[in-house]
Design an enzyme around this catalytic site. Structure first.
Site, PDB file in Angstrom:
ATOM      1  N   ASP A  53       0.820  -1.224   0.000  1.00  0.00           N
ATOM      2  CA  ASP A  53       0.000   0.000   0.000  1.00  0.00           C
ATOM      3  C   ASP A  53       0.850   1.269   0.000  1.00  0.00           C
ATOM      4  O   ASP A  53       2.034   1.229   0.320  1.00  0.00           O
ATOM      5  CB  ASP A  53      -0.861   0.030   1.269  1.00  0.00           C
ATOM      6  CG  ASP A  53      -2.138  -0.782   1.099  1.00  0.00           C
ATOM      7  OD1 ASP A  53      -2.595  -0.941  -0.046  1.00  0.00           O
ATOM      8  OD2 ASP A  53      -2.659  -1.257   2.127  1.00  0.00           O
ATOM      9  N   TYR A 111       7.039  -9.570   7.273  1.00  0.00           N
ATOM     10  CA  TYR A 111       6.715  -8.159   7.475  1.00  0.00           C
ATOM     11  C   TYR A 111       7.154  -7.730   8.870  1.00  0.00           C
ATOM     12  O   TYR A 111       7.071  -8.512   9.819  1.00  0.00           O
ATOM     13  CB  TYR A 111       5.208  -7.917   7.372  1.00  0.00           C
ATOM     14  CG  TYR A 111       4.656  -7.932   5.969  1.00  0.00           C
ATOM     15  CD1 TYR A 111       4.655  -6.779   5.204  1.00  0.00           C
ATOM     16  CD2 TYR A 111       4.124  -9.100   5.420  1.00  0.00           C
ATOM     17  CE1 TYR A 111       4.131  -6.780   3.911  1.00  0.00           C
ATOM     18  CE2 TYR A 111       3.605  -9.108   4.137  1.00  0.00           C
ATOM     19  CZ  TYR A 111       3.611  -7.949   3.391  1.00  0.00           C
ATOM     20  OH  TYR A 111       3.101  -7.941   2.123  1.00  0.00           O
TER      21      TYR A 111
END
Lengths: 252, 252
Positions: A53, A111
């Site tokens: 994103d 992540y």
């Protein structure tokens, strides 16, 4: 002879409208396409592994493209870096088999979400961490995180906007660690749903500040209901740290 | 009643033309003046402690201004933070004696210069560190740095553009430390000349890569000749880490 080249790409996501190409918007993919087009003298369209994103960063994302160029595969790294802005860097380039598709092979992604647990904002960190002023108990957060390990239906931790056909995913590792004021949540998994790490983080923050019991994370998971989980935290604390290719055949 | 308020200011220097006010340029001081003007409803002009260069950051710089406002001194911090951009933060505000001048009191400043000793650039660090691809020996750098400790004429480590009346300064501490790929040079002193830390760093890099013997730093210091020292390294690795007020009277 056409060869397929795999790029390892690092970027600071601050200035971009996310990874994925969008007409008229500045994106990581758009910049990669542009650099390759300049080098090759024809239009290019990379295929990326993870469509991060806007505001999300990467130390290692993957992208592939096809080339007729004869240069050594490793030389695409410097050749593209001179054609890319400073906030996007190719870390490595190598040849992969024709047809290799970075979203269709089995991968493990890691992540990291960074939280600065202090009321005092450091302007140098504002684009790379979330500030949380209230006290956080990282041991409680780790306990809550434990419920997410393994293969589950992660519908509760997925944006309602998902287009995924199934919301079953496997988390292979999840760690909450504190070093001074910094809390890092590291999540490793074989696949992630849209906003999944950011919703997991938002939920663990509820646990860390005492608003939710650690065991509640297991109940939320079982309920398959997005409205029960915590909020989606902002993008800037999130880094796609690593993508490991587990199997080079397209069968993921 | 007029009170003088002292601000502790942190900033990311990336977007600014340095600390010092310049007509028509975006500066830290200009932004502080603007925020205070908005709050007070009249023009304002702060006096700062350190006029850092474009691209240099601060975890703690100091600035003072006078006010007729009756609010508690500590409340200027939040009142100004809402009027400042996210890359400038007031860390503390308190009252000091009338006439207190942050460049005329005795202070000890600490600067940190960050080097990433790797060929692989991390886009997330590009604005906060210098990349050095060749190997650096931090023990040699520390040995060279030792020659700078104490009171000396630092003319060799000062930009030719200085307007200083004397180039004698005292360095009270200098440390070169490595943690993995990161080398940090921390310099503490009772005063600094223009570009002094960046020229010291440029010289220690010459020592660290083996182009200069550590003892050469002492010879350069003694020669009082800028042309003998290393280059001025770029600003983005430099952070004004701390300013400690040693004596609150204006006699520096």
């Amino acid at each position: 002879m056409t060869r397929r080249i795999l790029l390892e790409v690092a970027y600071d996501g601050t200035a971009y409208h996310g990874y994925a190409f969008q007409e008229g918007a500045d994106t990581i993919e758009g910049r990669l396409n542009q650099a390759i087009s300049e080098l090759e003298g024809r239009p290019a369209a990379v295929i990326g592994a993870s469509r991060t994103d806007a505001g999300v960063h990467a130390h290692k994302n993957l992208a592939v493209f096809d080339t007729e160029h004869r240069m050594e595969a490793g030389s695409f790294r410097p050749a593209l870096n001179v054609r890319l802005p400073e906030d996007i860097r190719i870390r490595a380039s190598r040849e992969v088999r024709p047809g290799f598709h970075p979203r269709k092979v089995r991968t493990e992604k890691t992540y990291v979400y960074r939280i600065l647990n202090t009321g005092e904002k450091d302007p140098m960190q504002r684009l790379y961490a979330l500030y949380v002023a209230y006290p956080l108990d990282e041991a409680r957060m780790q306990e809550g995180a434990g419920y997410l390990l393994g293969e589950h239906d992660f519908r509760s931790f997925c944006s309602a906007h998902t287009q995924a056909q199934t919301t079953v995913r496997e988390i292979t590792g999840i760690r909450v660690e504190r070093a001074g004021e910094e809390i890092r949540i590291t999540v490793r998994g074989l696949g992630f749903l849209y906003n999944m790490v950011r919703i997991i983080t938002g939920t663990l923050l509820e646990v860390g500040r005492g608003a939710m019991e650690p065991s509640r994370v297991g109940e939320i998971l079982a309920a398959c209901d997005r409205t029960l989980a915590g909020p989606t935290v902002p993008p800037q604390g999130l880094v796609l740290e690593d993508i490991r290719i587990l199997d080079y055949s397209n069968n993921a």
